[in-house]
Design an enzyme around this catalytic site. Structure first.
Site, short mmCIF file in Angstrom:
data_model
loop_
_atom_site.label_atom_id
_atom_site.label_comp_id
_atom_site.label_asym_id
_atom_site.label_seq_id
_atom_site.Cartn_x
_atom_site.Cartn_y
_atom_site.Cartn_z
N LYS A 209 0.84 -0.84 -0.03
CA LYS A 209 -0.02 0.68 -0.43
C LYS A 209 0.33 1.05 -0.10
CE LYS A 209 -3.36 2.29 2.80
NZ LYS A 209 -4.52 2.21 3.85
N GLU A 215 10.64 -4.97 3.87
CA GLU A 215 11.12 -6.50 4.31
C GLU A 215 10.01 -6.61 2.27
OE1 GLU A 215 9.37 -5.06 6.24
OE2 GLU A 215 9.22 -6.00 8.07
N GLY A 269 -4.78 -1.50 5.42
CA GLY A 269 -3.46 -2.92 5.21
C GLY A 269 -4.89 -4.03 4.53
N ARG A 270 -4.61 -4.46 6.74
CA ARG A 270 -5.40 -5.45 6.94
C ARG A 270 -7.25 -6.39 6.45
NH1 ARG A 270 -4.16 -1.51 10.85
NH2 ARG A 270 -5.64 -1.23 12.34
N GLU A 355 -4.16 -6.03 15.72
CA GLU A 355 -2.92 -4.69 14.57
C GLU A 355 -4.36 -3.38 14.93
OE1 GLU A 355 -1.85 -3.82 10.46
OE2 GLU A 355 -0.24 -4.92 11.53
N HIS A 386 -5.65 -33.21 19.64
CA HIS A 386 -4.55 -33.79 19.58
C HIS A 386 -3.99 -32.48 20.04
CE1 HIS A 386 -6.83 -37.59 18.00
NE2 HIS A 386 -7.21 -36.79 17.48
N LYS A 498 10.06 -0.52 13.49
CA LYS A 498 10.85 -0.54 12.39
C LYS A 498 11.88 0.16 12.22
CE LYS A 498 6.09 -0.92 9.91
NZ LYS A 498 5.14 -0.38 8.87
O1 F6P Z 1 3.61 -3.10 9.69
C1 F6P Z 1 2.33 -2.94 9.61
C2 F6P Z 1 1.81 -2.73 8.00
O2 F6P Z 1 1.98 -1.27 8.00
C3 F6P Z 1 0.71 -3.06 7.99
O3 F6P Z 1 -0.61 -2.18 8.59
C4 F6P Z 1 0.60 -4.01 6.59
O4 F6P Z 1 -0.33 -4.22 6.24
C5 F6P Z 1 1.61 -4.16 6.29
O5 F6P Z 1 2.61 -3.40 7.16
C6 F6P Z 1 2.17 -3.91 4.73
O6 F6P Z 1 2.41 -1.94 4.74
P1 F6P Z 1 2.37 -1.83 3.21
O7 F6P Z 1 0.92 -2.47 2.21
O8 F6P Z 1 2.56 -0.84 2.87
O9 F6P Z 1 3.95 -2.90 2.16
#
Ligand code: F6P
Length: 531
Positions: A209, A215, A269-270, A355, A386, A498
């Site tokens: 987003k 990452e 995002g979520r 979150e 189990h 972060k």
């Molecule tokens: O670090 C949390 C977060 O901001 C989430 O809310 C989001 O889903 C994820 O990182 C990934 O963010 P992006 O889609 O901006 O890479």
């Protein structure tokens, strides 16, 4: 207009709920069944392909009435309207929260900053539909002219958990394409995925987003370098697609503008799998099925928006969770789907719930002195039986749980399905009843019962029913956030880690750990000396 700010614990209804809690807390759920033969009927909701049985909870009619009063007292109805109509209820980020608009009817008008967003949503969906069709029918070709066979989604958090969970859950509708997900910045996993795909026939969807997530960008860079070992810069445009609300950054990164699927700042995002973040879903099951997923969610939206609180599944689920979290002090909540297809469902819900509602500050910026966000966890049944069910049945902690099961199996294997579902029904009964009325010779064999569960019985796992199920939890999360008087749609809590990781990376390069506490310094010294 923002959501109102009311401390729920200071309301009249909360006070009444506290008194009611003292009256009811020691009554065994099984006694409630013997005292009321209509209990199962009274505490269940039948809706489309869902049957929601919440009778195995520590509640009676008064509990529901008091929760209804609480919702009226905090004017919850107006919060629902603000949510659906695009008011900026994500106040700390000054944004609307409109994942529901992504699945709204195309005849609706939803305004954000006085502009109707429906035409834009429609045009992005059309782009997804055309792209999916051309990849699936082979018109879209790789740089050597071959049909695309594999899709790799590169994203993390909401840009991974929703799409990967849906692709896995609906794998029985899989198209010819194989879909992979790279989320963690774990080079070993990245290499493993890349070892399975061919650069000539794979498309990479970079989903972010913000297009700033370290990452995702690190993984995307590594994939691009790997790709360029077999292809040229010119071939990148055929194989790299971006999904982002930060179109400028995606272009800056080198994605050609026609390969960018936009999303918007009013999609969290979520909660974004319904947007172009769902491109991997569309490719994996076909656009028609993706559309059915959206329709299922829309049906749940209508149920949530229009139904009375006492017959409203997400509202009831939220009230029950609040009941256990804030009155009984049960801190966790388990999600147990009886379908291996849903094995990532609790992982998905962890982000969506924790979150959103893992917050310590109320809507007036006061630090809160009552419990918020529950800890969500789970695993599929019967596997979970189990593993951790011992604790569910005889542990000193009580874990309210949602049991999700299906009337019909996906492929019609009735023998297995009957065994699976016999377990499903047996477990909620055992958790509720325990060994009451049976002679137990030793306490080691005693089951106290009185353990609350919800049963969500769904006719079949289809795109539509999955869409409804996800939306049901989204609205439960929203309802809880409103009652807890918190802002559910920001996530400032992820920022500090972060920032520190960035500094530590710099310190690792310089091998200079002077500014850290003694524990972190020791650890960094150990790590850097094994280079
Ligand atoms: O670090 C949390 C977060 O901001 C989430 O809310 C989001 O889903 C994820 O990182 C990934 O963010 P992006 O889609 O901006 O890479």
């Amino acid at each position: 207009m923002s959501l109102k700010s009311t401390n729920p614990t200071k309301t009249n209804s909360w006070n009444k709920l506290r008194n009611h809690f003292n009256d009811i807390k020691d009554i065994h759920i099984d006694t409630m069944f013997t005292d009321d033969i209509d209990r199962a009927e009274k505490f269940s909701v039948s809706w489309k392909y869902f049957y929601f049985d919440f009778s195995k909870n520590k509640i009676n009619s008064e509990t529901i009435t008091l929760f209804n009063d609480l919702l009226i007292e905090i004017d919850f109805k107006s919060s629902i309207e603000k949510y659906f109509s695009g008011e900026k209820i994500n106040s700390t980020e000054s944004r609307a929260v409109l994942h529901t608009a992504l699945r709204a009817s195309e005849n609706q008008k939803i305004l954000v900053n006085k502009k109707d967003i429906i035409p834009e949503i429609k045009s992005v969906k059309e782009k997804m539909k055309l792209f999916t069709a051309s990849v699936l029918n082979g018109n879209y070709k790789g740089f050597k002219g071959d049909k695309i066979t594999d899709v790799v989604n590169i994203g993390i958090g909401g840009s991974d958990l929703g799409p990967s969970m849906v692709v896995e859950s609906l794998s029985h509708y899989k198209t010819d394409l194989n879909t992979y997900f790279i989320s963690n910045v774990d080079g070993d996993h990245l290499n493993e995925v890349l070892s399975k795909v061919n650069p000539e026939t794979t498309i990479f969807i970079i989903v972010s987003k913000t297009f700033t997530t370290i990452e995702t960008l690190t993984n995307a860079n590594s994939v691009r370098s790997w790709f360029l070992k077999s292809a040229s810069e010119n071939d990148i445009s055929k194989h790299f697609i971006a999904v982002s609300s930060n179109v400028e950054k995606a272009i800056e990164y080198g994605i050609s503008s026609e390969n960018i699927f936009p999303m918007w700042d009013w999609v969290g995002g979520r909660f974004s799998l319904w947007s172009s973040v769902g491109l991997s879903i569309s490719l994996s099951i076909g656009y028609e099925k993706f559309h059915e997923l959206l329709e299922g969610a829309r049906n749940m939206d209508l149920h949530f928006r229009n139904n009375e609180f006492s017959e409203n599944i997400p509202v009831l689920m939220a009230c029950l969770s609040l009941w256990y979290n804030n009155f009984f002090n049960y801190q966790t909540h388990a999600i147990i789907p009886y379908s291996e297809n849903l094995k990532s469902f609790s992982k998905y819900l962890q982000q969506a719930s924790m979150e959103s509602n893992g917050k310590q500050t109320d809507r007036s910026d006061n630090l809160i002195d009552y419990e918020t966000g529950q800890i969500i966890w789970g695993q599929t049944g019967t596997n979970a039986q189990h593993s951790f069910f011992q604790l569910l049945h005889q542990g000193s902690k009580v874990i309210p749980s949602d049991f999700i099961g299906f009337n019909n199996s996906i492929k019609g294997n009735k023998v297995h399905h009957d065994i699976l579902m016999a377990n499903f029904f047996a477990q909620t009964k055992a958790l509720m009843k325990g060994t009451r009325g049976e002679e137990v010779k030793t306490n080691h064999k005693l089951f106290k019962g009185d353990r609350p569960t919800n049963t969500i019985l769904i006719s079949k796992l289809t795109p539509a029913s999955l869409g409804s199920l996800i939306a049901m939890y989204e609205h439960k999360i929203f309802t809880l956030g409103v009652i807890w008087n918190i802002f559910s749609f920001d996530q400032f809590g992820v920022e500090l880690g972060k920032k520190l990781a960035k500094n530590i990376l710099k310190d690792l390069k310089n091998k200079d750990f002077r500014d850290h506490d003694s524990s972190t310094k020791n650890l960094l010294n150990r790590y850097s000396s094994t280079d």
